[in-house]
Write a protein that holds these residues in place. Structure first.
Motif, PDB file in Angstrom:
ATOM      1  N   ILE A 103      -2.975  -4.435  10.804  1.00  0.00           N
ATOM      2  CA  ILE A 103      -4.307  -4.339  10.226  1.00  0.00           C
ATOM      3  C   ILE A 103      -4.226  -3.985   8.744  1.00  0.00           C
ATOM      4  CG2 ILE A 103      -6.493  -3.072  10.413  1.00  0.00           C
ATOM      5  CD1 ILE A 103      -5.119  -2.584  13.418  1.00  0.00           C
ATOM      6  N   ASN A 104      -5.202  -4.474   8.009  1.00  0.00           N
ATOM      7  CA  ASN A 104      -5.301  -4.178   6.576  1.00  0.00           C
ATOM      8  C   ASN A 104      -5.190  -2.692   6.285  1.00  0.00           C
ATOM      9  OD1 ASN A 104      -5.489  -5.879   4.450  1.00  0.00           O
ATOM     10  ND2 ASN A 104      -7.573  -6.540   4.953  1.00  0.00           N
ATOM     11  N   GLY A 105      -4.394  -2.372   5.292  1.00  0.00           N
ATOM     12  CA  GLY A 105      -4.326  -0.978   4.851  1.00  0.00           C
ATOM     13  C   GLY A 105      -3.338  -0.123   5.618  1.00  0.00           C
ATOM     14  N   THR A 106      -2.677  -0.700   6.616  1.00  0.00           N
ATOM     15  CA  THR A 106      -1.748   0.104   7.417  1.00  0.00           C
ATOM     16  C   THR A 106      -0.373   0.234   6.759  1.00  0.00           C
ATOM     17  OG1 THR A 106      -1.266  -1.857   8.747  1.00  0.00           O
ATOM     18  CG2 THR A 106      -2.835  -0.280   9.660  1.00  0.00           C
ATOM     19  N   GLY A 107      -0.130  -0.555   5.703  1.00  0.00           N
ATOM     20  CA  GLY A 107       1.119  -0.364   4.967  1.00  0.00           C
ATOM     21  C   GLY A 107       2.134  -1.490   5.058  1.00  0.00           C
ATOM     22  N   LYS A 108       1.684  -2.701   5.367  1.00  0.00           N
ATOM     23  CA  LYS A 108       2.607  -3.840   5.466  1.00  0.00           C
ATOM     24  C   LYS A 108       3.323  -4.119   4.157  1.00  0.00           C
ATOM     25  CE  LYS A 108      -0.649  -6.616   6.681  1.00  0.00           C
ATOM     26  NZ  LYS A 108      -1.644  -5.551   6.881  1.00  0.00           N
ATOM     27  N   THR A 109       2.537  -4.245   3.095  1.00  0.00           N
ATOM     28  CA  THR A 109       3.115  -4.640   1.808  1.00  0.00           C
ATOM     29  C   THR A 109       4.091  -3.572   1.300  1.00  0.00           C
ATOM     30  OG1 THR A 109       1.115  -5.905   1.348  1.00  0.00           O
ATOM     31  CG2 THR A 109       2.548  -5.400  -0.536  1.00  0.00           C
ATOM     32  N   THR A 110       3.689  -2.328   1.438  1.00  0.00           N
ATOM     33  CA  THR A 110       4.550  -1.234   1.000  1.00  0.00           C
ATOM     34  C   THR A 110       5.833  -1.210   1.830  1.00  0.00           C
ATOM     35  OG1 THR A 110       2.507  -0.021   0.583  1.00  0.00           O
ATOM     36  CG2 THR A 110       4.546   1.230   0.435  1.00  0.00           C
ATOM     37  N   GLN A 141       0.515  -7.305  -5.873  1.00  0.00           N
ATOM     38  CA  GLN A 141       1.074  -6.029  -5.400  1.00  0.00           C
ATOM     39  C   GLN A 141       2.540  -6.220  -4.983  1.00  0.00           C
ATOM     40  OE1 GLN A 141      -0.907  -4.624  -1.864  1.00  0.00           O
ATOM     41  NE2 GLN A 141       0.232  -2.686  -1.800  1.00  0.00           N
ATOM     42  N   LYS A 252       2.776   6.266   7.160  1.00  0.00           N
ATOM     43  CA  LYS A 252       1.986   7.428   6.735  1.00  0.00           C
ATOM     44  C   LYS A 252       2.238   8.644   7.626  1.00  0.00           C
ATOM     45  CE  LYS A 252      -1.371   4.071   5.110  1.00  0.00           C
ATOM     46  NZ  LYS A 252      -2.743   3.732   4.807  1.00  0.00           N
ATOM     47  N   ASP A 254       3.742  11.080   6.811  1.00  0.00           N
ATOM     48  CA  ASP A 254       3.579  12.265   5.956  1.00  0.00           C
ATOM     49  C   ASP A 254       2.154  12.803   6.010  1.00  0.00           C
ATOM     50  OD1 ASP A 254       3.133   9.666   4.743  1.00  0.00           O
ATOM     51  OD2 ASP A 254       2.598  10.726   2.906  1.00  0.00           O
ATOM     52  N   THR A 277       7.664   5.601   8.047  1.00  0.00           N
ATOM     53  CA  THR A 277       7.568   5.741   6.596  1.00  0.00           C
ATOM     54  C   THR A 277       6.735   6.980   6.299  1.00  0.00           C
ATOM     55  OG1 THR A 277       5.535   4.500   6.102  1.00  0.00           O
ATOM     56  CG2 THR A 277       7.555   3.210   6.418  1.00  0.00           C
ATOM     57  N   GLU A 280       4.727   7.013  -0.530  1.00  0.00           N
ATOM     58  CA  GLU A 280       4.478   5.758  -1.239  1.00  0.00           C
ATOM     59  C   GLU A 280       5.678   5.276  -2.051  1.00  0.00           C
ATOM     60  OE1 GLU A 280      -0.038   5.289  -2.141  1.00  0.00           O
ATOM     61  OE2 GLU A 280       0.493   7.337  -2.692  1.00  0.00           O
TER      62      GLU A 280
HETATM   63  N1  LIG Z   1       1.130   8.546   2.218  1.00  0.00           N
HETATM   64  C1  LIG Z   1       1.557   7.314   2.522  1.00  0.00           C
HETATM   65  N2  LIG Z   1       0.912   6.242   2.037  1.00  0.00           N
HETATM   66  C2  LIG Z   1       1.370   5.012   2.358  1.00  0.00           C
HETATM   67  C3  LIG Z   1       2.495   4.828   3.205  1.00  0.00           C
HETATM   68  N3  LIG Z   1       2.680   3.491   3.355  1.00  0.00           N
HETATM   69  C4  LIG Z   1       1.730   2.881   2.637  1.00  0.00           C
HETATM   70  N4  LIG Z   1       0.917   3.781   2.032  1.00  0.00           N
HETATM   71  C5  LIG Z   1      -0.278   3.520   1.201  1.00  0.00           C
HETATM   72  O1  LIG Z   1      -1.283   2.928   1.998  1.00  0.00           O
HETATM   73  C6  LIG Z   1      -2.049   2.000   1.233  1.00  0.00           C
HETATM   74  C7  LIG Z   1      -2.075   0.641   1.930  1.00  0.00           C
HETATM   75  O2  LIG Z   1      -0.769   0.109   1.954  1.00  0.00           O
HETATM   76  P1  LIG Z   1      -0.458  -1.449   1.882  1.00  0.00           P
HETATM   77  O3  LIG Z   1       1.011  -1.603   1.935  1.00  0.00           O
HETATM   78  O4  LIG Z   1      -1.164  -2.081   0.754  1.00  0.00           O
HETATM   79  O5  LIG Z   1      -1.126  -1.923   3.277  1.00  0.00           O
HETATM   80  P2  LIG Z   1      -1.364  -3.410   3.822  1.00  0.00           P
HETATM   81  O6  LIG Z   1      -2.800  -3.733   3.581  1.00  0.00           O
HETATM   82  O7  LIG Z   1      -1.072  -3.340   5.304  1.00  0.00           O
HETATM   83  O8  LIG Z   1      -0.432  -4.324   3.112  1.00  0.00           O
HETATM   84  C8  LIG Z   1      -1.407   1.957  -0.154  1.00  0.00           C
HETATM   85  O9  LIG Z   1      -2.141   2.785  -0.997  1.00  0.00           O
HETATM   86  C9  LIG Z   1      -0.017   2.527   0.093  1.00  0.00           C
HETATM   87  O10 LIG Z   1       0.519   3.135  -1.051  1.00  0.00           O
HETATM   88  C10 LIG Z   1       3.170   6.003   3.716  1.00  0.00           C
HETATM   89  O11 LIG Z   1       4.138   5.953   4.479  1.00  0.00           O
HETATM   90  N5  LIG Z   1       2.649   7.219   3.341  1.00  0.00           N
END
Ligand SMILES: Nc1nc2c(ncn2[C@@H]2O[C@H](COP(=O)(O)OP(=O)(O)O)[C@@H](O)[C@H]2O)c(=O)[nH]1
Ligand SMILES: [Mg+2]
Length: 299
Positions: A103-110, A141, A252, A254, A277, A280
């Motif tokens: 899902i969006n925002g869950t941290g895929k790209t990171t 990104q 996340k 943490d 993870t 960030e």
């Molecule tokens: N605190 C924390 N933030 C994270 C972690 N992984 C990702 N984020 C943050 O969560 C937000 C969404 O991450 P993103 O990779 O863009 O999610 P995507 O929409 O699934 O691609 C960003 O602001 C990231 O910096 C983590 O392990 N810990």
């Protein structure tokens, strides 16, 4: 566990570990003890079903093995928790072809960036693919990460169809002999039917690009935000219903004080956690170790 990781995820342990220590030192293995343990597990987001499973199993074992020493009860709990996590088959944490969904925002790209960085540091040749074609910002990104890490990235040029982008990227992956290709996708939760169609198409394209008798390992990992707790499960279940998932990336970690989420995720989604993870930065990633985790949690 390394100290710097422990510091980052200390919220997970701080309350739980001190509470469990006190429950074990102030009780005998009786109903009151089981009740207190149950309350603690529930409050740590272990979920009702998974908590019931753990408590019943512990109760059974205390009885059948006639355990009275609380230290032995603790070892028994430790074994139950480790088994629960290890029941799911161990998969390859570094497949050659990795598809990231969630899902969006869950941290895929990171996560794509973190694992690319990890593999690069292991001396591997890595190609990142920006297949989240719906938002220009999403591509940007990942481009920024690729630049920072120093790995190649494949970006969509004239197609907004993720499958077409993935196909072209895979051709490059083969031609230029990359060790790993990491595909970042969009997290739009469209209707189930659309999601299914899109993912099916992606898998078809992967087979087509690789050719029939390829020897590559392919996995798809789903990112799950630990902070969303039980709420994210229903959404993840939709992905699981429409596609083959190999493992979970718990992100996340943490940001949560509720470590019990680990047990409910694994048992309710019936998938292993491959990575956690916890921040960030690129270094905020670790392969998940069930034994380490449980031992730390129980103090
Ligand atoms: N605190 C924390 N933030 C994270 C972690 N992984 C990702 N984020 C943050 O969560 C937000 C969404 O991450 P993103 O990779 O863009 O999610 P995507 O929409 O699934 O691609 C960003 O602001 C990231 O910096 C983590 O392990 N810990
Ligand atoms: Mg993204």
């Amino acid at each position: 566990m390394f100290k710097f990781i422990k510091d980052k995820i200390k919220k997970v342990y701080s309350e739980f570990t001190s509470k469990i220590t006190s429950i074990f030192s102030n009780n005998n293995p009786d109903e009151k003890f089981l009740e207190e343990l149950k309350v603690l597990l529930i409050s740590a987001d272990t979920g009702v079903k998974t908590t019931a499973f753990i408590i019943n199993k512990l109760k059974e074992n205390i009885k059948s093995k006639n355990i009275s020493d609380m230290n032995l009860v603790k070892s028994e709990l430790e074994t139950i928790l480790i088994d629960l996590l290890q029941e799911r088959s161990v998969i390859n944490a570094s497949p050659e072809i990795l598809l990231l969904v969630g899902i969006n925002g869950t941290g895929k790209t990171t996560f794509a960036a973190k694992i690319a960085n990890k593999l690069k540091n292991d001396g591997k040749k890595v190609l990142l693919v920006a297949a989240d074609t719906f938002r220009a910002a999403a591509v940007e990104q990942l481009e920024n990460w690729a630049k920072k890490i120093g790995v190649q990235i494949f970006v969509p040029t004239n197609s907004s169809d993720p499958s077409a982008v993935i196909f072209d990227a895979l051709i490059k992956f083969k031609k230029d002999n990359y060790d790993h290709i990491i595909i970042d996708t969009a997290g739009r939760l469209q209707t189930k039917v659309n999601l299914l169609k899109e993912l099916e198409k992606i898998y078809r394209v992967i087979s087509k690009a690789l050719g029939e008798n390829h020897q590559k390992t392919i996995s798809s990992f789903i990112t799950v935000d630990a902070m969303l707790g039980q709420n994210s499960f229903e959404q993840v279940k939709v992905f699981k219903e429409v596609t083959k998932l190999d493992g979970i990336v718990l992100t996340k970690f943490d940001g949560t004080g509720k470590g019990g989420i680990v047990f409910s995720i694994v048992s309710q989604l019936d998938l292993p956690i491959v990575y956690i993870t916890f921040g960030e930065d690129l270094a905020d990633i670790k392969t998940f170790d069930s034994k380490d985790f449980v031992k730390e949690l129980l103090g």
